[in-house]
Design a protein around this motif. Structure first.
Motif, mmCIF file in Angstrom:
data_model
loop_
_atom_site.group_PDB
_atom_site.id
_atom_site.type_symbol
_atom_site.label_atom_id
_atom_site.label_comp_id
_atom_site.label_asym_id
_atom_site.label_seq_id
_atom_site.Cartn_x
_atom_site.Cartn_y
_atom_site.Cartn_z
ATOM 1 N N ALA A 1 0.789 -1.240 -0.231
ATOM 2 C CA ALA A 1 0.005 -0.065 0.115
ATOM 3 C C ALA A 1 0.704 1.600 -0.041
ATOM 4 O O ALA A 1 0.421 2.175 -0.359
ATOM 5 N N ASP A 2 2.124 1.118 0.374
ATOM 6 C CA ASP A 2 3.160 2.252 0.511
ATOM 7 C C ASP A 2 3.737 2.564 -0.830
ATOM 8 O O ASP A 2 4.193 3.883 -1.128
ATOM 9 N N THR B 1 7.363 -4.297 -5.549
ATOM 10 C CA THR B 1 6.451 -5.114 -4.487
ATOM 11 C C THR B 1 7.249 -5.464 -3.283
ATOM 12 O O THR B 1 8.514 -5.143 -3.180
ATOM 13 N N THR B 2 6.831 -5.814 -2.193
ATOM 14 C CA THR B 2 7.254 -5.774 -0.932
ATOM 15 C C THR B 2 7.499 -7.278 -0.475
ATOM 16 O O THR B 2 8.168 -7.675 0.337
ATOM 17 N N ALA B 3 6.790 -7.910 -1.388
ATOM 18 C CA ALA B 3 6.948 -9.423 -1.210
ATOM 19 C C ALA B 3 8.063 -10.300 -1.719
ATOM 20 O O ALA B 3 8.321 -9.853 -2.723
ATOM 21 N N ASP B 4 8.786 -10.941 -0.958
ATOM 22 C CA ASP B 4 10.183 -11.646 -1.387
ATOM 23 C C ASP B 4 11.110 -10.671 -2.168
ATOM 24 O O ASP B 4 11.603 -11.387 -3.108
ATOM 25 N N GLY B 5 11.110 -9.398 -1.746
ATOM 26 C CA GLY B 5 12.002 -8.668 -2.538
ATOM 27 C C GLY B 5 13.158 -8.048 -1.497
ATOM 28 O O GLY B 5 13.375 -8.577 -0.453
ATOM 29 N N PRO B 6 13.708 -7.110 -1.893
ATOM 30 C CA PRO B 6 14.708 -6.305 -0.968
ATOM 31 C C PRO B 6 14.008 -5.852 0.438
ATOM 32 O O PRO B 6 12.635 -5.743 0.186
ATOM 33 N N LEU B 7 14.713 -5.535 1.420
ATOM 34 C CA LEU B 7 14.168 -4.802 2.783
ATOM 35 C C LEU B 7 13.805 -3.531 2.075
ATOM 36 O O LEU B 7 14.769 -2.660 1.770
ATOM 37 N N ILE B 8 12.730 -2.809 2.409
ATOM 38 C CA ILE B 8 12.193 -1.701 2.192
ATOM 39 C C ILE B 8 11.640 -1.216 3.520
ATOM 40 O O ILE B 8 10.730 -1.574 4.249
ATOM 41 N N LEU B 9 12.214 0.012 4.024
ATOM 42 C CA LEU B 9 11.904 0.694 5.284
ATOM 43 C C LEU B 9 11.387 2.006 4.886
ATOM 44 O O LEU B 9 11.802 2.637 3.942
ATOM 45 N N ALA C 1 10.003 5.849 6.506
ATOM 46 C CA ALA C 1 9.669 6.921 7.493
ATOM 47 C C ALA C 1 8.513 7.650 7.114
ATOM 48 O O ALA C 1 8.201 8.077 6.085
ATOM 49 N N GLU C 2 7.712 7.731 8.348
ATOM 50 C CA GLU C 2 6.427 8.503 8.147
ATOM 51 C C GLU C 2 6.295 9.399 9.109
ATOM 52 O O GLU C 2 6.903 9.402 10.321
ATOM 53 N N ASP C 3 5.477 10.476 8.889
ATOM 54 C CA ASP C 3 5.263 11.756 9.852
ATOM 55 C C ASP C 3 3.946 12.298 9.446
ATOM 56 O O ASP C 3 4.078 13.488 8.974
ATOM 57 N N PRO C 4 2.720 12.004 9.463
ATOM 58 C CA PRO C 4 2.339 10.376 9.699
ATOM 59 C C PRO C 4 2.379 9.815 8.256
ATOM 60 O O PRO C 4 2.243 8.615 8.062
ATOM 61 N N GLU C 5 2.576 10.309 7.146
ATOM 62 C CA GLU C 5 2.598 9.711 5.969
ATOM 63 C C GLU C 5 4.036 9.578 5.513
ATOM 64 O O GLU C 5 4.885 10.323 6.043
ATOM 65 N N PRO C 6 4.292 8.722 4.483
ATOM 66 C CA PRO C 6 5.495 8.564 4.215
ATOM 67 C C PRO C 6 6.260 9.782 3.656
ATOM 68 O O PRO C 6 5.748 10.451 2.669
#
Length: 135
Positions: free
Chosen positions: A8-9, A31-39, A41-46
């Motif tokens: 959703a991000d 995609t966030t599934a089975d891929g790299p690490l994605i972090l 930062a939100e405040d409150p939105e990304p």
């Protein structure tokens, strides 16, 4: 707040990518599934994100971006610290040799130049930067 990204991000992260990076890599945010690490930062939105590819001995930091309106507020530092908490060993990344702002940021976080990469970017040479765990 720093957290793992969800699918959703991804639209918001793609917008940050396009607004922040000279040579974005859109496929990293597929995609966030089975891929790299994605972090995120939100405040409150990304307001920023990083994409990292963890390995056994090192982690490659593929992208770190913060929206222009949220820069110089500590989000990039928080993302980098969160990455170091979640991975072990050395962190490697590349920057454009001419990007003095990025080089100063990473220098202030303990990164050093390991190698000069000729014609790495469309716009010129790159630098491979490294930081050992805990620095």
């Amino acid at each position: 707040m720093i957290r793992r990204a969800t699918d959703a991000d991804l639209p918001a992260l793609r917008a940050i990518q396009q607004a922040s990076l000279d040579e974005p890599w859109p496929d990293l945010l597929a995609t966030t599934a089975d891929g790299p690490l994605i972090l995120v930062a939100e405040d409150p939105e990304p307001v920023g994100y990083l994409v990292a590819i963890p390995g056994e001995a090192e982690t490659y930091l593929a992208e770190l971006a913060v929206t222009p309106a949220a820069r110089r507020k500590g989000y990039a530092t928080e993302l980098l610290e969160a990455l170091r908490e979640r991975t072990a060993g050395r962190v490697e990344l590349t920057v454009q040799e001419s990007d003095d702002g990025a080089r100063a940021f990473y220098d202030s976080h303990g990164f050093t130049v390991a190698e000069r990469l000729e014609d790495y970017y469309k716009s010129g040479d790159g630098l491979l930067l490294v930081s050992e765990s805990g620095e």
